[in-house]
Design an enzyme around this catalytic site. Structure first.
Site, short mmCIF file in Angstrom:
data_model
loop_
_atom_site.label_atom_id
_atom_site.label_comp_id
_atom_site.label_asym_id
_atom_site.label_seq_id
_atom_site.Cartn_x
_atom_site.Cartn_y
_atom_site.Cartn_z
N CYS A 48 0.85 -1.19 0.00
CA CYS A 48 0.00 0.00 0.00
C CYS A 48 0.89 1.24 0.00
O CYS A 48 1.81 1.35 0.82
CB CYS A 48 -0.89 -0.01 1.24
SG CYS A 48 -1.89 1.48 1.42
N CYS A 51 0.44 3.10 3.58
CA CYS A 51 0.93 2.62 4.88
C CYS A 51 2.00 1.53 4.79
O CYS A 51 2.57 1.16 5.81
CB CYS A 51 -0.23 2.13 5.73
SG CYS A 51 -1.00 0.60 5.16
N CYS A 97 -7.36 -0.45 1.32
CA CYS A 97 -6.45 -1.03 2.30
C CYS A 97 -7.18 -1.12 3.64
O CYS A 97 -7.71 -0.11 4.13
CB CYS A 97 -5.20 -0.17 2.43
SG CYS A 97 -4.06 -0.72 3.72
N CYS A 100 -5.19 1.29 6.42
CA CYS A 100 -5.22 2.76 6.41
C CYS A 100 -6.39 3.36 5.64
O CYS A 100 -6.58 4.57 5.65
CB CYS A 100 -3.91 3.32 5.88
SG CYS A 100 -3.67 3.15 4.10
N CYS A 120 -8.72 -4.98 -9.76
CA CYS A 120 -8.24 -3.98 -10.71
C CYS A 120 -7.76 -2.78 -9.90
O CYS A 120 -8.57 -2.04 -9.33
CB CYS A 120 -9.40 -3.62 -11.64
SG CYS A 120 -8.93 -2.64 -13.06
#
Length: 133
Positions: A48, A51, A97, A100, A120
């Site tokens: 991510c 984070c 995510c 976060c 996607c």
């Protein structure tokens, strides 16, 4: 990346590039075939951008023809959360995510076996941690 997460909008803006902020925090998208990872073949883990959480592994990445990085499953079931997205006059499933809350993209039921799913994902929502480091 730090274990602590930004708490304010200003802290998120300081952590992310303008494009990452627009996509991750404002649920934007990048044009197809323009992101850094849509055609990336390097083995490794995709984290991510907000984070640093490991979200996807290159072993589950495939060419969907969509112009965005596509994966048939997350690295672990708990790292990606879903919610219904009815923007743009259609019903889709947004993925973000779980740690976060950064917007990643959408998941569709037209992917390959074994899951039949296509995550996607916007390249700007990710950073690649190459396996050969």
């Amino acid at each position: 990346m730090s274990d602590s997460l930004p708490e304010t909008d200003a802290e998120w803006r300081a952590r992310l590039t303008p494009d990452q902020y627009r996509i991750c925090r404002q649920k934007g998208t990048e044009p197809a075939f323009t992101g850094a990872y849509w055609d990336e073949k390097t083995p490794g883990q995709y984290r991510c951008a907000g984070c640093g959480e490991v979200l996807f592994d290159s072993a589950t990445k495939y060419d969907s023809g969509s112009g965005w990085p596509s994966f048939w499953q997350p690295a672990r079931e708990t790292v990606v959360a879903e919610e219904v997205d009815t923007s743009h006059g259609m019903r889709r499933v947004e993925v973000h995510c779980a740690r976060c809350g950064s917007h990643l993209g959408h998941v569709f039921p037209d992917g390959p076996r074994p899951t039949g799913l296509r995550y996607c994902i916007n390249s700007a929502s990710l950073t690649l941690d190459p396996a050969d480091k």
